[in-house]
Design a protein around this motif. Structure first.
Motif, PDB file in Angstrom:
ATOM      1  N   LYS A 159       3.431  -5.921  -8.126  1.00 21.61           N
ATOM      2  CA  LYS A 159       3.688  -6.719  -6.919  1.00 21.61           C
ATOM      3  C   LYS A 159       2.733  -6.367  -5.778  1.00 21.61           C
ATOM      4  O   LYS A 159       2.943  -6.787  -4.641  1.00 21.61           O
ATOM      5  CB  LYS A 159       5.126  -6.504  -6.442  1.00 21.61           C
ATOM      6  N   SER A 160       1.707  -5.617  -6.065  1.00 21.65           N
ATOM      7  CA  SER A 160       0.808  -5.153  -5.005  1.00 21.65           C
ATOM      8  C   SER A 160       0.177  -6.305  -4.228  1.00 21.65           C
ATOM      9  O   SER A 160      -0.084  -6.186  -3.039  1.00 21.65           O
ATOM     10  CB  SER A 160      -0.274  -4.237  -5.576  1.00 21.65           C
ATOM     11  N   HIS A 161      -0.036  -7.419  -4.883  1.00 20.66           N
ATOM     12  CA  HIS A 161      -0.638  -8.577  -4.213  1.00 20.66           C
ATOM     13  C   HIS A 161       0.313  -9.199  -3.182  1.00 20.66           C
ATOM     14  O   HIS A 161      -0.118  -9.947  -2.310  1.00 20.66           O
ATOM     15  CB  HIS A 161      -1.059  -9.624  -5.245  1.00 20.66           C
ATOM     16  N   VAL A 162       1.600  -8.889  -3.273  1.00 22.92           N
ATOM     17  CA  VAL A 162       2.601  -9.461  -2.376  1.00 22.92           C
ATOM     18  C   VAL A 162       2.716  -8.664  -1.069  1.00 22.92           C
ATOM     19  O   VAL A 162       3.122  -9.204  -0.044  1.00 22.92           O
ATOM     20  CB  VAL A 162       3.982  -9.503  -3.080  1.00 22.92           C
ATOM     21  N   TYR A 163       2.351  -7.391  -1.118  1.00 23.63           N
ATOM     22  CA  TYR A 163       2.536  -6.545   0.059  1.00 23.63           C
ATOM     23  C   TYR A 163       1.699  -7.030   1.238  1.00 23.63           C
ATOM     24  O   TYR A 163       0.514  -7.301   1.118  1.00 23.63           O
ATOM     25  CB  TYR A 163       2.177  -5.083  -0.260  1.00 23.63           C
ATOM     26  N   ASP A 164       2.376  -7.122   2.392  1.00 26.54           N
ATOM     27  CA  ASP A 164       1.730  -7.543   3.633  1.00 26.54           C
ATOM     28  C   ASP A 164       1.967  -6.459   4.677  1.00 26.54           C
ATOM     29  O   ASP A 164       3.093  -6.275   5.152  1.00 26.54           O
ATOM     30  CB  ASP A 164       2.317  -8.880   4.103  1.00 26.54           C
ATOM     31  N   PRO A 165       0.904  -5.722   5.058  1.00 25.51           N
ATOM     32  CA  PRO A 165       1.066  -4.624   6.015  1.00 25.51           C
ATOM     33  C   PRO A 165       1.566  -5.082   7.394  1.00 25.51           C
ATOM     34  O   PRO A 165       2.080  -4.279   8.160  1.00 25.51           O
ATOM     35  CB  PRO A 165      -0.325  -4.010   6.126  1.00 25.51           C
ATOM     36  N   GLU A 166       1.444  -6.364   7.691  1.00 30.05           N
ATOM     37  CA  GLU A 166       1.922  -6.866   8.982  1.00 30.05           C
ATOM     38  C   GLU A 166       3.436  -7.056   8.982  1.00 30.05           C
ATOM     39  O   GLU A 166       4.052  -7.093  10.044  1.00 30.05           O
ATOM     40  CB  GLU A 166       1.217  -8.180   9.327  1.00 30.05           C
ATOM     41  N   LYS A 167       4.039  -7.173   7.820  1.00 30.76           N
ATOM     42  CA  LYS A 167       5.485  -7.388   7.724  1.00 30.76           C
ATOM     43  C   LYS A 167       6.267  -6.082   7.636  1.00 30.76           C
ATOM     44  O   LYS A 167       7.397  -6.003   8.106  1.00 30.76           O
ATOM     45  CB  LYS A 167       5.819  -8.256   6.512  1.00 30.76           C
ATOM     46  N   ALA A 168       5.692  -5.071   6.988  1.00 30.72           N
ATOM     47  CA  ALA A 168       6.412  -3.805   6.813  1.00 30.72           C
ATOM     48  C   ALA A 168       5.429  -2.670   6.569  1.00 30.72           C
ATOM     49  O   ALA A 168       4.336  -2.888   6.051  1.00 30.72           O
ATOM     50  CB  ALA A 168       7.363  -3.913   5.633  1.00 30.72           C
ATOM     51  N   LYS A 169       5.868  -1.484   6.944  1.00 28.91           N
ATOM     52  CA  LYS A 169       5.071  -0.298   6.636  1.00 28.91           C
ATOM     53  C   LYS A 169       5.091  -0.099   5.127  1.00 28.91           C
ATOM     54  O   LYS A 169       6.010  -0.561   4.435  1.00 28.91           O
ATOM     55  CB  LYS A 169       5.668   0.934   7.311  1.00 28.91           C
ATOM     56  N   LEU A 170       4.097   0.608   4.633  1.00 25.29           N
ATOM     57  CA  LEU A 170       3.988   0.841   3.197  1.00 25.29           C
ATOM     58  C   LEU A 170       5.233   1.540   2.662  1.00 25.29           C
ATOM     59  O   LEU A 170       5.803   1.119   1.651  1.00 25.29           O
ATOM     60  CB  LEU A 170       2.730   1.655   2.866  1.00 25.29           C
ATOM     61  N   PHE A 171       5.683   2.601   3.347  1.00 24.76           N
ATOM     62  CA  PHE A 171       6.852   3.322   2.837  1.00 24.76           C
ATOM     63  C   PHE A 171       8.097   2.436   2.836  1.00 24.76           C
ATOM     64  O   PHE A 171       8.904   2.508   1.918  1.00 24.76           O
ATOM     65  CB  PHE A 171       7.130   4.603   3.640  1.00 24.76           C
ATOM     66  N   THR A 172       8.251   1.597   3.835  1.00 26.59           N
ATOM     67  CA  THR A 172       9.405   0.694   3.894  1.00 26.59           C
ATOM     68  C   THR A 172       9.399  -0.244   2.690  1.00 26.59           C
ATOM     69  O   THR A 172      10.439  -0.474   2.057  1.00 26.59           O
ATOM     70  CB  THR A 172       9.391  -0.126   5.203  1.00 26.59           C
ATOM     71  N   TRP A 173       8.238  -0.770   2.372  1.00 26.87           N
ATOM     72  CA  TRP A 173       8.100  -1.658   1.225  1.00 26.87           C
ATOM     73  C   TRP A 173       8.418  -0.908  -0.074  1.00 26.87           C
ATOM     74  O   TRP A 173       9.162  -1.403  -0.923  1.00 26.87           O
ATOM     75  CB  TRP A 173       6.682  -2.238   1.206  1.00 26.87           C
ATOM     76  N   LEU A 174       7.853   0.296  -0.206  1.00 28.82           N
ATOM     77  CA  LEU A 174       8.108   1.111  -1.394  1.00 28.82           C
ATOM     78  C   LEU A 174       9.594   1.467  -1.498  1.00 28.82           C
ATOM     79  O   LEU A 174      10.189   1.410  -2.581  1.00 28.82           O
ATOM     80  CB  LEU A 174       7.273   2.396  -1.355  1.00 28.82           C
ATOM     81  N   PHE A 175      10.180   1.837  -0.368  1.00 23.99           N
ATOM     82  CA  PHE A 175      11.595   2.197  -0.317  1.00 23.99           C
ATOM     83  C   PHE A 175      12.457   1.029  -0.798  1.00 23.99           C
ATOM     84  O   PHE A 175      13.385   1.203  -1.581  1.00 23.99           O
ATOM     85  CB  PHE A 175      11.985   2.601   1.112  1.00 23.99           C
ATOM     86  N   GLN A 176      12.153  -0.161  -0.332  1.00 25.17           N
ATOM     87  CA  GLN A 176      12.933  -1.346  -0.690  1.00 25.17           C
ATOM     88  C   GLN A 176      12.845  -1.626  -2.191  1.00 25.17           C
ATOM     89  O   GLN A 176      13.852  -1.942  -2.829  1.00 25.17           O
ATOM     90  CB  GLN A 176      12.437  -2.554   0.113  1.00 25.17           C
TER      91      GLN A 176
END
Length: 185
Positions: A59-76
């Protein structure tokens, strides 16, 4: 945002495998802690952490740094994966408990030996494919979906065989069919 976070995000966006190594080095311990707190099982937590990293990669292509911090995304992702694993584990254990406790004649007084023998004799006259369906649904107490999985049949095929088996039983002995239905209700 720290330098390492920026670097990981760039590597993820470029689909560079080093990103997963860096994520593991930087975030595995806190993610594992969260997962362990949810699952309360070390073996499951290890599996979920691995599955989380695989999902992150896919899902790396879905990550948007403007929407969430990296750790928040990973945590979710870790949290959702852990919850999914718990649900799957619970469904599996519920299914196993149900299968172990199923019995067609839980109360021996509910049907006498003569009727039971008559039922078995009539069912044994059926084609094997029909007997298997009747046994899994009525005698093992499985749902249609469970029986289809157990017999490795498509659900529609199982239902057709069940319908045909019941039709054949009706033609063999209409009285017996009534006994079977009354016993199963």
């Amino acid at each position: 945002m720290t330098f390492i976070e920026k670097h990981i995000i760039e590597l993820l966006q470029e689909k560079d495998e080093r990103a997963i190594s860096l994520i593991y080095d930087q975030y595995a311990a806190p993610l594992y802690g969260v997962i362990l707190k949810i699952t309360r099982n070390e073996a499951m937590a290890s599996d979920v952490l691995q599955e989380t990293l695989i999902k992150v990669w896919h899902k790396s292509h879905v990550y948007d740094p403007e929407k969430a911090k990296l750790f928040t995304w990973l945590f979710q992702i870790a949290r959702n994966t852990a919850l999914d694993a718990l649900r799957k584990s619970k469904r599996k254990s519920d299914k196993e408990i149900q299968i172990q406790n199923r019995d067609v004649y839980p109360n021996e007084d509910g049907i006498d030996k003569e009727d039971r023998d008559l039922i078995n004799a009539q069912i044994n006259r059926l084609d094997k494919k029909y007997r298997e369906v009747l046994e899994t649904i009525f005698f093992k107490g499985m749902t249609h979906m469970e029986a289809a999985d157990y017999l490795n049949l498509p659900l529609g095929t199982l239902k057709t065989r069940l319908r045909n088996a019941l039709k054949e039983l009706r033609t063999i002995n209409i009285g017996l069919f009534i006994i079977i239905v009354s016993c199963l209700l």
